[in-house]
Every structure is written in structure tokens, then in C-alpha cells.
Design an enzyme around this catalytic site. Structure first.
Site, PDB file in Angstrom:
ATOM      1  N   LYS A 125       1.379  -1.539   0.046  1.00  0.00           N
ATOM      2  CA  LYS A 125      -0.608   0.203   0.325  1.00  0.00           C
ATOM      3  C   LYS A 125       1.036   1.615   0.546  1.00  0.00           C
ATOM      4  CE  LYS A 125      -3.921   2.151   2.803  1.00  0.00           C
ATOM      5  NZ  LYS A 125      -3.563   3.531   2.405  1.00  0.00           N
ATOM      6  N   ARG A 173      -8.185  12.461  -5.494  1.00  0.00           N
ATOM      7  CA  ARG A 173      -9.306  11.543  -5.558  1.00  0.00           C
ATOM      8  C   ARG A 173     -10.432  12.449  -4.264  1.00  0.00           C
ATOM      9  NH1 ARG A 173      -8.515   7.530  -0.785  1.00  0.00           N
ATOM     10  NH2 ARG A 173      -9.154   9.346   1.132  1.00  0.00           N
TER      11      ARG A 173
HETATM   12  N1  LIG Z   1      -2.285  11.066  10.657  1.00  0.00           N
HETATM   13  C1  LIG Z   1      -4.038  11.447  10.456  1.00  0.00           C
HETATM   14  O1  LIG Z   1      -3.440  12.311  11.033  1.00  0.00           O
HETATM   15  C2  LIG Z   1      -4.751  11.073   9.235  1.00  0.00           C
HETATM   16  C3  LIG Z   1      -5.595  11.853   9.376  1.00  0.00           C
HETATM   17  C4  LIG Z   1      -6.464  10.871   8.222  1.00  0.00           C
HETATM   18  C5  LIG Z   1      -6.197  10.215   7.801  1.00  0.00           C
HETATM   19  N2  LIG Z   1      -4.952   9.305   8.374  1.00  0.00           N
HETATM   20  C6  LIG Z   1      -5.106   7.617   7.746  1.00  0.00           C
HETATM   21  O2  LIG Z   1      -5.270   7.367   6.476  1.00  0.00           O
HETATM   22  C7  LIG Z   1      -6.180   6.551   6.310  1.00  0.00           C
HETATM   23  C8  LIG Z   1      -7.710   6.904   5.432  1.00  0.00           C
HETATM   24  O3  LIG Z   1      -6.881   7.289   4.964  1.00  0.00           O
HETATM   25  P1  LIG Z   1      -7.373   7.035   3.243  1.00  0.00           P
HETATM   26  O4  LIG Z   1      -8.730   7.447   2.730  1.00  0.00           O
HETATM   27  O5  LIG Z   1      -7.023   7.304   2.292  1.00  0.00           O
HETATM   28  O6  LIG Z   1      -8.068   5.443   3.090  1.00  0.00           O
HETATM   29  P2  LIG Z   1      -6.514   3.800   3.633  1.00  0.00           P
HETATM   30  O7  LIG Z   1      -5.382   4.978   3.812  1.00  0.00           O
HETATM   31  O8  LIG Z   1      -6.786   3.087   3.445  1.00  0.00           O
HETATM   32  O9  LIG Z   1      -6.032   4.625   2.032  1.00  0.00           O
HETATM   33  C9  LIG Z   1      -6.880   4.508   0.349  1.00  0.00           C
HETATM   34  C10 LIG Z   1      -6.534   4.033  -0.603  1.00  0.00           C
HETATM   35  O10 LIG Z   1      -5.623   3.504  -0.476  1.00  0.00           O
HETATM   36  C11 LIG Z   1      -4.698   3.984  -1.912  1.00  0.00           C
HETATM   37  N3  LIG Z   1      -3.387   2.694  -2.071  1.00  0.00           N
HETATM   38  C12 LIG Z   1      -1.983   2.586  -2.319  1.00  0.00           C
HETATM   39  N4  LIG Z   1      -1.795   1.705  -2.312  1.00  0.00           N
HETATM   40  C13 LIG Z   1      -2.653   0.159  -2.619  1.00  0.00           C
HETATM   41  C14 LIG Z   1      -2.765  -0.154  -3.494  1.00  0.00           C
HETATM   42  N5  LIG Z   1      -1.859  -1.401  -3.382  1.00  0.00           N
HETATM   43  N6  LIG Z   1      -3.926  -1.205  -3.815  1.00  0.00           N
HETATM   44  C15 LIG Z   1      -5.695  -0.746  -3.583  1.00  0.00           C
HETATM   45  N7  LIG Z   1      -5.135   0.862  -3.197  1.00  0.00           N
HETATM   46  C16 LIG Z   1      -3.869   1.690  -2.488  1.00  0.00           C
HETATM   47  C17 LIG Z   1      -5.287   4.186  -2.860  1.00  0.00           C
HETATM   48  O11 LIG Z   1      -5.223   5.382  -3.060  1.00  0.00           O
HETATM   49  C18 LIG Z   1      -6.450   4.243  -1.817  1.00  0.00           C
HETATM   50  O12 LIG Z   1      -7.594   5.424  -2.591  1.00  0.00           O
HETATM   51  C19 LIG Z   1      -6.717   6.731   7.684  1.00  0.00           C
HETATM   52  O13 LIG Z   1      -6.738   5.242   8.055  1.00  0.00           O
HETATM   53  C20 LIG Z   1      -5.696   6.595   8.049  1.00  0.00           C
HETATM   54  O14 LIG Z   1      -4.497   5.778   8.455  1.00  0.00           O
HETATM   55  C21 LIG Z   1      -4.400  10.125   8.947  1.00  0.00           C
END
Ligand SMILES: NC(=O)c1ccc[n+]([C@@H]2O[C@H](COP(=O)([O-])OP(=O)(O)OC[C@H]3O[C@@H](n4cnc5c(N)ncnc54)[C@H](O)[C@@H]3O)[C@@H](O)[C@H]2O)c1
Ligand SMILES: [Zn+2]
Length: 658
Positions: free
Chosen positions: A148, A164
Site C-alpha cells: 500500500k 481522489r
Molecule cells: N495521521 C493522520 O492524522 C491521519 C488523518 C487522516 C487519515 N489518516 C490515515 O489515512 C487513513 C484513511 O485514509 P484513506 O481514506 O486514504 O484510506 P487508506 O489509507 O485506506 O487508503 C486508501 C487508498 O490507498 C491507496 N492505495 C495505495 N496502495 C494501494 C494498493 N496497493 N492497492 C489499492 N489501493 C492502494 C488508494 O489510493 C486508496 O485510495 C486512515 O486510516 C489513517 O490511517 C491519518
């Protein structure tokens, strides 16, 4: 976030531009981020605002807190308070100038997250269920795992590149390609979703001095304004790229291998690329199943991301306290200097057993590293600075000498050890699950009054309880609860599990009782137990010993007449050899008119059948509901499988049951 520095100017600017703060101000946000306020003390409004602020800063490349803490502490708290809150059920939005947003060529979703293998297993069980419903053999299905990428999500439809955004609408950032951004791998455009990333080694050598982290830098790659020098350079030399997921290194295999090699698969993929990775994405590859499972507004149900919580902290052990459990094993609990970790105040940590305490030097004054992975009491990950260990000589509860049993120091005083007795009593009521008022403090008071056995608790009357110091109202309530627990229906396996025999948790009790009736359990031989799927020689001997230790208590309680629901196999009339479908492999297909297919499959198992998901040479009977595929029927005919309609089948089993 570093302590006491407050928000960075860029962070402050983002918060102001997006105008998300009302209940909180910038100082509150800093204070919460630095761990100055416990999450439970935040009002709903403050909690939500803090989450939105953290999300916004994260998306803008200026993260405030780390991911584990965001997920575990704040989002988890919101989920606990308001499981249906809209924030939890949609894609977390990127800050976005709405006026300039454009519709995405396809929905871009987030991923479901797992921080442990158990969660992955539960996800796989949902896939297995879908597979069974569609008639796929689960063991033939292929899973894919990919790293990821921790970059900036984007979508390339061949013409344009999009962010996105909120999952439906993003912004057009095609300019990044116009400025020379390359596509990783084959270099072709139009490969769909991917991430804009920068190479880790390049970041370390060229950018680390200028940017706090790579998220920070990624945001500068897609700025509207003219590119700054570092961004332009990173693009020119190919260190910053758009990496389509289709080009990622991958692992593909069946569930069996996946579960066996899970850690290896994760470790290998995690480190294979020279880009930041924040998890491993697992997904189902079978299109029919993907389509059938579909998506929530937040994620695809056929995909899950495994992540690791990396927030750890070093703390000093004040002392290691011994606690005797219901089995007599003495567990070491480290009392530590109160420490904030992932937003919670932690005062205790557990070590597995005294063998580990001894081997690792977890003594008073030792420095240990803790992490939080979802459990209430965190585990000790590592001992940074060992100290001398003084082993307890005697049971902290009864004073008996302790002996080693494997890795565990154990108190053998089963009959008289107060800790073992009170913990067993608590376990009994907790496992029954239909009775309140028998938690640790009541149980310990009853024990101190001289009552040792559960059967004797059932004969306590109100005045007895009042004499033990319970208030009249509470005493009345406790007696009512005891009576109610006798009348309320309860599964026999739950009742058996309440006796706390080692290795006989609820799952194993259910397994055993689906073969033998409750009344036979205490007379089973090791051979009979081993024949039940899932039990080994070693556990059988232990189970027999465990049963004999609780036998008299069991018989006394059983005689009270609990309202037990008998586990199915026996209810259907006797032992397995008489079952009508014994040893037959049955496949159900099509839409059933009488109840769901999964109910019918369960019932068939009760009648001794193996339930298959597709027609093979091993299939004995194909039961057809409505709308059965011609190919399946043809295959069954070719293989000489007996084909019956749902009606015929119901007639068969009805005859068998009577
Ligand atoms: N640190 C912070 O303050 C903070 C704030 C908000 C979100 N977050 C983090 O982000 C997460 C939520 O973020 P999100 O909505 O982007 O979701 P996510 O972290 O689950 O990521 C989803 C995204 O992963 C990507 N991705 C990367 N490699 C991939 C692969 N091999 N296959 C498929 N997809 C892949 C895609 O673009 C997809 O949109 C939270 O769980 C948290 O961990 C952190
Ligand atoms: Zn003891």
C-alpha cells in the site's frame, strides 16, 4: 508532533483556509495532538472537529498525528460513541476548492483496515460466504497482496489525471504530467488508479533537510503554482512518479498459503519497493465475487488493508506484580510509570509468562518498549534495558509454593486458592452471559463470607446476602438474577464452557457437543475426543483431566435445571451413524424457496452431509432451487450426480427426521 512546539505555520494556514474549527481553537488542537487531553474528556463536537482537522492536515501533506493514533484513538472513539456517524461511512475528503472540482471517471474509495491477522481472517470468512453463495470452491480462489503506497492518490484515465477528492469529485492535476511526471513501470498512460510517490532513498538524500516527511513533499508536486526547484528536480530525475497499482509487485495465492505465510508475505512486500509503504492491501481476484460483494460508501468489501501501529513508547517498570488466574497460572503484570500512548493513559503492561520475564529481564527498574495494537492492556514489545528479576516464591493469593509448568509458574492449590476460586466463579457468570451482579467485587464478598462453590451461590437467599453486607435491594436483585439465569434459554455449549476447563472455550464446546450429547461429555475417552475434528491427542488428555476436576460442580448445577438449548446434531435424532445424509456430499444451487440456502446447508450438515460448493466427481446429490445454470446441470448429468428439486429434497429429509 514534537512536544510544545505548537502548530507549524503551514498547518495553521490550512486550518484557517478551510475553516473547520468552531468548538476548538488552534491551541486546543495542539494540546490534544500533544496528548494533553484524554480523548474520553472531549465532547462529541470537539472530537469530531479534531478528527476533521487531523484529516485535513494529513491530506494537505502536513500530518498532525500518526496514523495509528488517528485510527485507534480518535476515529475509534467516534465509532464507539456513534457507530453510524457519516464521517465513518464515506471517503475522508481531501481539502478541495469545490469550485474547481470535476467529476471522477470512476468512484475512488478508501480501504477497510485491519491491524491484526484476526481481522483479515474475518474478512476472508465473508469472502468464503460469498463464494459459497455463488457456488465457488473457496480453496481454489486466488487472493492478491500488494504494497500500500503511502503517497498521494490519483487516477489516470489516459487523458487526465485526477486527485481522489471526496471519492466522487476530485481535481484535475493533468498538469503534473505536462511538467514531466513519469508513469512507473511500463510508462503507459491510462492505467487507472495509483499514487504519486517519491523514492525513499532520494527523499533521504535530497529532500530530508527541506521537508519534514514525504507527504509534505508530495503535496508540492501537484501545486497549481509554478513548481519549486526540489519538486522540479525530483520529477526530472524520475524520483517522483505516478505509480499505477496495476504495476505493483504482487503476491497471488490461495487462502491456505496466505494464512500460513502471512507474516512473510507482509514483510516481503513491505520492503520490496523504494517507496514509503504504510500497509499491505489484500484483495479477492475473482470478478464475479467482487461484483457480488460490492462496496460500501467507504470501501470495497473485497479489499482490505493490513496496517501496523507504529507508535511505541519507552517506559520504566516500577514493579512486576504476580496475579493468579483461574487456571492457577501466575501471570506477571508490569506496573509502569503512567504513560500516554496512542492517546490513552497506560499504567500496566503484560508479559506472557514468567519464563519470558526471566529470559528478558523484566524486573523492577527495567526499561521496556510498549506498543498499542488494540488490546486494553498493551503488550511488552521489547526490553530496552533489562533488570534483575526476582521470581515470586509463593502464590500471591494463597501462599502455596509455585511450580513450573512449561513456561508458567503455577499454583497447584486448585481447591483452596482464593484467586483461582473467585476467578472461576466470575468466569462462570461471565460466560453464561445472562446474569448481572456477579462481578469481581460481589464475588469476592461472597467468597469472604465463606461460600466457595457456585452451586452454593444458587442456594443463597436474600437474608444470607444481606448478612454478607449486600444492601437489601441489591440482595433481592441478585437472587432474582440467579433465578432468571435458570429460566432463560441458554445454549448447552455456553453452559459447558462456563466451567472454564482448559482448552474448552465456547468454540470447542460447540464442536464437541455437535457430536456428543452434554450428558456423555464426562464419560468420553481420549480416542472419542480425538475423533472430533479439531482436537489433538495432547488436548484430549488435558480435557479429560479438566472435566474430571469440575465434574461434581457440573453435576450439581446441571441438576438445578438450567433451560439448555441442545446443540443441533443430537436434536435431529441421535448419533451420527443414523443420519440420512451421512457421508454424502451435497451441493445446493439456485434460489431456494423455503428459507435461505445457508440454512439448508447448515441443516444438511446436521444430517451428516458434507456440503460442497461446486459439482465435482465427489458430489452425490445436487439440490436445485430456481434459476439453476444450464452448465451446472449439464456437468452434474455428465458426472452421474443425482439431481433433485428442492421439494424432492425436503421430502427426503422430512422422511429421515421422523
Ligand atoms: N495521521 C493522520 O492524522 C491521519 C488523518 C487522516 C487519515 N489518516 C490515515 O489515512 C487513513 C484513511 O485514509 P484513506 O481514506 O486514504 O484510506 P487508506 O489509507 O485506506 O487508503 C486508501 C487508498 O490507498 C491507496 N492505495 C495505495 N496502495 C494501494 C494498493 N496497493 N492497492 C489499492 N489501493 C492502494 C488508494 O489510493 C486508496 O485510495 C486512515 O486510516 C489513517 O490511517 C491519518
Ligand atoms: Zn494460589
Amino acid at each position: 508532533m514534537k512536544k510544545g512546539v505548537g502548530l507549524r505555520a503551514a498547518q495553521r494556514q490550512i486550518l484557517r483556509d478551510n475553516d473547520v474549527l468552531a468548538a476548538l481553537d488552534e491551541r486546543d488542537v495542539t494540546d490534544i495532538a500533544e496528548g494533553g487531553r484524554d480523548v474520553s474528556a472531549l465532547t462529541d463536537k470537539e472530537l469530531l472537529e479534531f478528527i476533521m482537522a487531523a484529516n485535513l492536515l494529513y491530506r494537505a501533506g502536513e500530518p498532525l498525528i500518526d496514523d495509528g493514533r488517528y485510527d485507534f484513538t480518535y476515529v475509534a472513539e467516534l465509532r464507539k460513541r456513534h457507530p453510524e456517524h457519516p464521517f465513518l461511512h464515506r471517503v475522508e475528503p481531501e481539502p478541495l476548492a469545490l469550485a474547481k472540482s470535476v467529476e471522477l471517471p470512476t468512484r475512488m474509495l478508501s480501504t477497510e483496515k485491519a491491524y491484526d491477522f484476526e481481522t483479515i481472517t474475518r474478512w476472508a470468512t465473508r469472502i468464503e460466504k460469498a463464494a459459497a453463495e455463488l457456488g465457488f470452491a473457496f480453496d481454489r480462489l486466488r487472493f492478491r497482496a500488494t504494497p500500500k503506497l503511502d503517497g498521494f492518490a490519483a487516477y489516470d484515465d489516459g487523458e487526465k489525471l485526477y486527485t481522489r477528492g471526496d471519492g466522487r469529485r476530485g481535481t484535475d492535476i493533468t498538469r503534473a504530467f505536462e511538467r514531466g511526471l513519469k508513469v512507473a513501470g511500463t510508462g503507459e498512460r491510462g492505467q487507472g488508479a495509483g499514487e504519486i510517490v517519491v523514492s525513499r532513498s532520494y527523499f533521504a538524500s535530497h529532500l530530508a533537510a527541506l521537508f519534514d516527511n514525504s507527504r509534505n513533499f508530495q503535496a508540492s508536486l501537484i501545486k497549481e503554482k509554478e513548481l519549486e526547484e526540489p519538486a522540479a528536480q525530483a520529477i526530472d530525475c524520475g524520483a517522483a512518479v505516478f505509480y499505477p497499482f496495476a504495476q505493483l509487485p504482487q503476491w497471488v495465492g490461495g487462502w491456505q498459503e496466505l494464512s500460513r505465510d502471512f507474516n512473510d508475505i507482509v514483510d516481503k512486500l513491505w520492503t520490496q519497493l523504494d517507496y514509503d509503504v504504510d500497509g499491505i492491501v489484500f484483495e479477492m481476484t475473482e470478478d464475479a465475487i467482487k461484483e457480488y460483494m460490492g462496496a460500501t460508501r467507504h470501501h470495497h468489501r473485497w479489499q482490505i488493508a493490513y496496517k501496523r501501529n507504529t507508535e511505541t513508547r519507552e517506559v520504566r517498570v516500577i514493579e512486576v506484580v504476580a496475579q493468579t488466574s483461574r487456571s492457577g497460572r501466575v501471570n506477571p503484570v508490569a506496573e509502569i510509570e503512567p504513560t500516554r500512548l496512542s492517546g490513552a493513559l497506560i499504567k500496566r503492561a503484560t508479559a506472557h509468562h514468567y519464563a519470558m520475564v526471566l529470559a528478558k529481564g523484566i524486573g523492577a527498574g527495567a526499561m521496556i518498549r510498549l506498543s498499542r495494537s488494540g488490546e486494553v492492556i498493551p503488550k511488552i514489545e521489547e526490553v530496552v534495558e533489562p533488570k534483575e528479576v526476582v521470581l515470586p516464591q509463593s502464590c500471591p493469593s494463597c501462599g502455596s509454593d509455585l511450580v513450573w509448568e512449561g513456561d508458567y509458574l503455577t499454583c497447584l492449590n486448585i481447591l483452596d486458592c482464593p484467586a483461582q476460586i473467585t476467578n472461576s466463579i466470575e468466569h462462570f457468570f461471565k460466560t453464561l452471559g445472562n446474569i448481572d451482579g456477579f462481578g469481581p467485587s460481589s464475588v469476592s464478598r461472597i467468597y469472604q463470607g465463606g461460600t466457595r462453590r457456585i452451586r452454593d451461590i444458587y442456594s443463597l437467599e436474600e437474608q444470607d446476602l444481606v448478612a454478607l453486607g449486600f444492601g437489601p435491594k441489591q440482595a433481592q436483585n441478585m437472587v432474582e438474577q440467579l433465578q432468571r439465569s435458570l429460566v432463560e434459554p441458554i445454549e448447552d455449549w455456553r453452559f459447558l464452557a462456563a466451567f472454564g476447563v482448559h482448552r474448552m472455550g465456547m468454540g470447542n464446546c460447540e464442536k464437541l457437543l455437535s457430536v456428543f450429547p452434554l450428558t456423555r461429555v464426562f464419560a468420553l475417552t481420549a480416542e472419542e475426543i480425538v475423533e472430533v475434528k479439531g482436537f489433538s491427542d495432547k488436548s484430549a488428555d488435558e480435557i479429560i483431566k479438566g472435566f474430571s476436576a469440575v465434574r461434581s460442580e457440573f453435576e450439581a448445577l446441571y441438576a438445578l435445571g438450567f433451560n439448555l438449548i441442545v446443540t443441533s446434531r443430537q436434536k435431529e435424532g441421535g448419533d451420527r451413524s443414523g443420519a440420512i445424509l451421512e457421508g454424502k456430499t451435497v451441493v445446493f444451487t439456485g434460489t431456494m424457496s423455503r428459507g435461505s440456502r445457508s440454512d439448508m446447508q447448515a441443516q444438511a450438515k446436521v444430517l451428516g452431509a458434507k456440503v460442497g460448493s461446486s459439482v465435482t466427481t465427489k458430489t452425490d446429490l445436487l439440490v436445485c432451487g430456481e434459476k439453476v445454470g444450464a452448465a451446472k446441470l449439464q456437468k452434474a448429468r455428465t458426472l452421474g450426480v443425482k439431481i433433485v428439486s428442492e421439494q424432492e429434497y425436503l421430502g427426503m429429509v422430512a422422511g429421515a427426521e421422523s
